[in-house]
Write an enzyme that holds these catalytic residues in place. Structure first.
Site, PDB file in Angstrom:
ATOM      1  N   CYS A  17    -111.869  37.993  68.943  1.00 49.38           N
ATOM      2  CA  CYS A  17    -113.106  36.861  68.623  1.00 49.38           C
ATOM      3  C   CYS A  17    -113.447  36.723  67.379  1.00 49.38           C
ATOM      4  CB  CYS A  17    -114.360  36.930  69.266  1.00 49.38           C
ATOM      5  SG  CYS A  17    -115.080  38.657  68.264  1.00 49.38           S
ATOM      6  N   CYS A  20    -114.099  39.729  64.683  1.00 42.60           N
ATOM      7  CA  CYS A  20    -112.759  40.416  64.839  1.00 42.60           C
ATOM      8  C   CYS A  20    -112.250  40.055  63.475  1.00 42.60           C
ATOM      9  CB  CYS A  20    -111.492  41.039  66.415  1.00 42.60           C
ATOM     10  SG  CYS A  20    -112.528  41.301  67.794  1.00 42.60           S
ATOM     11  N   ASP A 442     -98.802   7.833  65.244  1.00 41.34           N
ATOM     12  CA  ASP A 442     -96.971   7.487  64.855  1.00 41.34           C
ATOM     13  C   ASP A 442     -96.625   6.030  65.450  1.00 41.34           C
ATOM     14  OD1 ASP A 442     -94.877   8.528  64.022  1.00 41.34           O
ATOM     15  OD2 ASP A 442     -93.543   8.718  66.034  1.00 41.34           O
ATOM     16  N   ASP A 642     -94.329  12.303  68.476  1.00 44.73           N
ATOM     17  CA  ASP A 642     -93.486  12.080  69.631  1.00 44.73           C
ATOM     18  C   ASP A 642     -92.488  13.113  68.811  1.00 44.73           C
ATOM     19  OD1 ASP A 642     -92.137  10.353  68.296  1.00 44.73           O
ATOM     20  OD2 ASP A 642     -91.653   9.755  70.618  1.00 44.73           O
ATOM     21  N   ASP A 646     -92.827  14.667  63.212  1.00 41.85           N
ATOM     22  CA  ASP A 646     -94.201  14.509  63.841  1.00 41.85           C
ATOM     23  C   ASP A 646     -95.620  15.919  64.000  1.00 41.85           C
ATOM     24  OD1 ASP A 646     -94.443  11.776  63.627  1.00 41.85           O
ATOM     25  OD2 ASP A 646     -94.512  12.091  65.799  1.00 41.85           O
TER      26      ASP A 646
END
Length: 755
Positions: A17, A20, A442, A642, A646
């Site tokens: 977590c 930690c 994009d 895509d 990117d």
């Protein structure tokens, strides 16, 4: 003079977590000689800047070990691929160990639960020796406690040493209290009987809570094992070998690692470019979509730059190596993704924040309860009453509902997302999507189709269908992407019938020529017609200028030595893009477009889909910087793309969404993948995120309302007035009821429907 600071990166094991990560970071920062330490929970990495004359890497590693966590130091000469392989093996090992711990806890809990139920059936209980039953339950619970739940108690102890609390502290306190009380009831039941108290045991509470929490951690770690997939995909793109020209003209294949600056490399049709360089001989078109995201291949003449991992199409060429290893464009993209993923997320888990205050408060209340009952109760009953109420307070504060509040809602919502074509890779992405106020799209492959298509075909004074059929007959023999677009258009217009083609020849950089049904046919750019002595009519020239003004690629067709037609080719906008963008804007989200195309093309596409702000001529390496610029304006940015280019921007964004038809790297770098090439998935993801976060907040309310009401009752607040005390068993029942409420509320998400 002080030594120059050096930087090392450590792979940390055992963090569960945000607290930690804070423990490790605090331990490192307090180490003499460490100038700066940054620990990232998501990537499980620590980046440490230190003075080598004051502290050694071994001492830095020891600081992490003393904090209670495992650590692996990266060797400076280890390759990225080897480091990734080691990390994958380490995560796989941890996942297998966690599954074994869960299997032990779940298996034993399934035995402990029905045996504990005998306590509720007096008729059955009369036939069973209660003492022996309790000892049997104790023996069954010990492996759950000492093996399956051991790390919870170690983590809680580490938190105590650092004067901080986390979710593991809640688990350790709750299950530990239930176990210790049960142990006392098992070993010294007479003490309870003499004071008129039934020595009840709660081994089932201990075992079941540990099993449920481990189940959540198994699901979480399974998702974490995929965080390195983006790196593996990127590293897998590069060629394995290169065909190098040696002195004397001999060509030989060598491993990529043996390439040197200045080497001459041969690239044949269909091969990947091995590394970055400059073309010295030959001519071809290279598909750079995996780096630039743009669908049209780029022509490469002598003097043009080429990049590693791009795909050569039809021609053959040689290039001189100018960059190798970490200096290549692909390596730089890998680095950008790594840096973006390794940066600290601004959001911390709400449950961890609350537990930092909640746990110490509950412990203080429990201690005060014990002290007050021990001081004020009658002497004959003060110890058992103080002990029972002390345990009841701790048990009702057990974090089962708190631990279920987020994961149950996330599990239901991710399932609903998948039904709607939205694949959510981790809970953090869905959580952050709730805050998004800006969506950065994009252009190529996201707003547009991502491949060239014929948008215009004109053949003044000609039989248009026949001319299109002739052109398609020639292009059917070409491997160029523009040729494929022409063939697809002809077939859509029912002009794709077979015709006799002879003498086909590809004219590099210009087009193609052939004889079709006895007629000479040319199709290509204006230079092809000029070189072949074909004049262009004023009408066709004017039409061509109009198409060029619209940022379209123009192909010219000549039949029997005369210009007959022209075609406009462009990457067309998806049918659903404009409607999806309008929906996003209706949600109060600003939509921004980014593209590597020129301003003219960008402006036309933006106007077509209703986008008011856009960035044009953005280089691949600058896309992440564009995201940072928007974030610097105070925006919470969702990036949709895509292509491989990117990936850094997807990782840098607050939320990354990848179009499912894109590259594997883009999808692995993104937190959310749209399985269909439709921007309506972005709308679904954001609306689902908003509804999920509302549900989580409701869950947290249900998780705490029982504590807020139950803790005072468990402490005995109503006893002086009504004579009511909350036994540990009822406290466990209230805890279970809160869990049921959370689960039921989460299941309401199944009714989610995106209109």
């Amino acid at each position: 003079m002080s030594a120059t600071p050096e930087t090392t990166t450590l792979d940390i094991e055992g963090m569960t977590c945000a607290s930690c990560a804070s423990f490790v970071e605090r331990s490192l920062s307090r180490t003499p000689g460490v100038q700066n330490a940054l620990v990232n929970l998501a990537t499980e990495k620590a980046t440490v800047q230190y003075l080598p004359d004051q502290v050694t890497p071994a001492a830095i590693k020891e600081a992490v070990v003393k904090a209670g966590y495992g650590v692996t130091e990266r060797a400076p000469d280890t390759s990225a691929a080897d480091r990734q392989a080691d990390l994958d093996a380490q995560k796989a090992r941890a996942y297998r160990q966690l599954k074994r711990r869960f299997a032990v806890a779940a298996g034993l809990a399934l035995v402990i639960m029905p045996l504990s139920m005998l306590m509720l059936w007096p008729a059955l209980l009369e036939r069973v020796n209660v003492s022996w039953l309790n000892y049997a339950l104790l023996l069954l619970t010990l492996p759950v406690l000492l093996y399956s739940g051991r790390e919870f108690y170690v983590s809680a102890w580490n938190g105590l040493r650092h004067r901080a609390a986390n979710m593991d502290t809640l688990i350790a306190v709750g299950t530990g209290a239930a176990f210790l009380y049960s142990l006392a009831a098992t070993v010294v039941p007479g003490y309870f009987h003499r004071r008129g108290i039934m020595p009840e045991v709660y081994y089932d509470t201990t075992a079941t809570i540990i099993a449920l929490i481990l189940l959540g951690k198994v699901l979480e770690l399974r998702a974490k094992t995929q965080t390195s997939a983006a790196m593996k995909s990127l590293l897998g793109l590069q060629a394995k070998t290169a065909r190098v020209v040696r002195p004397g003209g001999q060509e030989m294949d060598v491993p990529l690692a043996q390439l040197q600056l200045g080497d001459t490399v041969v690239v044949r049709p269909g091969e990947k470019v091995a590394t970055d360089g400059v073309v010295t001989e030959g001519h071809s078109s290279v598909n750079e979509a995996m780096l630039t995201g743009e669908s049209l291949p780029v022509e490469k003449l002598p003097g043009a730059a080429v990049f590693g991992a791009t795909l050569n199409t039809t021609g053959s060429f040689r290039f001189r190596v100018t960059k190798v290893g970490a200096d290549t464009l692909l390596a730089q993209i890998v680095k950008l993704v790594e840096e973006a993923q390794g940066s600290r997320a601004p959001i911390q888990r709400l449950a961890d924040k609350v537990s930092a205050v909640f746990v110490p408060t509950v412990v203080v209340i429990a201690i005060l309860t014990f002290v007050l009952w021990f001081d004020l109760a009658p002497e004959s009953t003060r110890l058992p009453l103080a002990l029972v109420n002390f345990v009841a307070v701790l048990i009702i504060a057990c974090p089962c509902a708190l631990g279920l509040a987020t994961p149950t809602a996330m599990m239901v919502s991710t399932g609903k997302g998948a039904e709607h074509g939205v694949l959510i890779r981790n809970a953090e992405a869905l959580e952050k999507a709730y805050q998004v106020d800006t969506v950065l799209l994009d252009k190529t492959g996201t707003i547009t189709q991502g491949e060239p298509a014929v948008t215009d075909f004109v053949a003044p004074g000609q039989n248009a269908a026949h001319v299109l059929q002739l052109a398609a007959a020639v292009e059917r023999h070409s491997e160029h992407p523009l040729a494929a677009a022409v063939v697809r258009h002809a077939e859509a217009q029912s002009a794709g019938g077979s015709m006799s083609v002879t003498g086909f020849r590809a004219v590099e950089g210009k087009g193609a020529a052939a004889t079709v049904e006895g007629q000479a046919v040319l199709i290509g750019n204006r230079r092809l017609l000029s070189d072949e002595g074909v004049l262009l009519s004023a009408e066709l020239a004017a039409l061509a200028d109009q198409l060029l003004a619209q940022a379209k690629t123009v192909l010219y067709v000549a039949v029997a030595g005369r210009a007959a037609a022209l075609l406009g080719v462009a990457d067309t906008v998806r049918d659903t893009s404009a409607a999806a963008i309008k929906k996003l804007q209706a949600l109060g989200i600003e939509v921004v477009m980014m593209t590597g195309d020129n301003s003219q093309t960008a402006a036309q596409v933006a106007a077509q889909v209703g986008i008011g702000r856009y960035f044009a001529e953005v280089l691949p390496a600058d896309k992440a910087a564009t995201v940072k610029a928007l974030q610097a304006e105070g925006r919470t940015v969702a990036m949709v793309g895509d292509g491989i280019n990117d990936a850094p921007a997807l990782a840098q964004a607050d939320v990354g969404l990848a179009i499912g038809s894109g590259t594997d790297v883009a999808m692995q770098a993104a937190g959310i993948t749209l399985m269909r090439s439709d921007l309506h998935g972005v709308v679904t993801a954001i609306e689902l995120s908003r509804q999920t976060i509302r549900t989580i907040k409701q869950n947290l309310f249900f998780a705490f309302v029982y504590n807020i009401l139950g803790i005072p009752i468990a402490a005995g607040l109503l006893y002086p007035v009504l004579g009511w005390l909350l036994s540990p068993m009822l406290a466990a029942g209230a805890m279970a009821l809160s869990s049921v409420s959370v689960l039921t509320n989460s299941l309401r998400l199944r009714a989610f429907d995106n209109h």
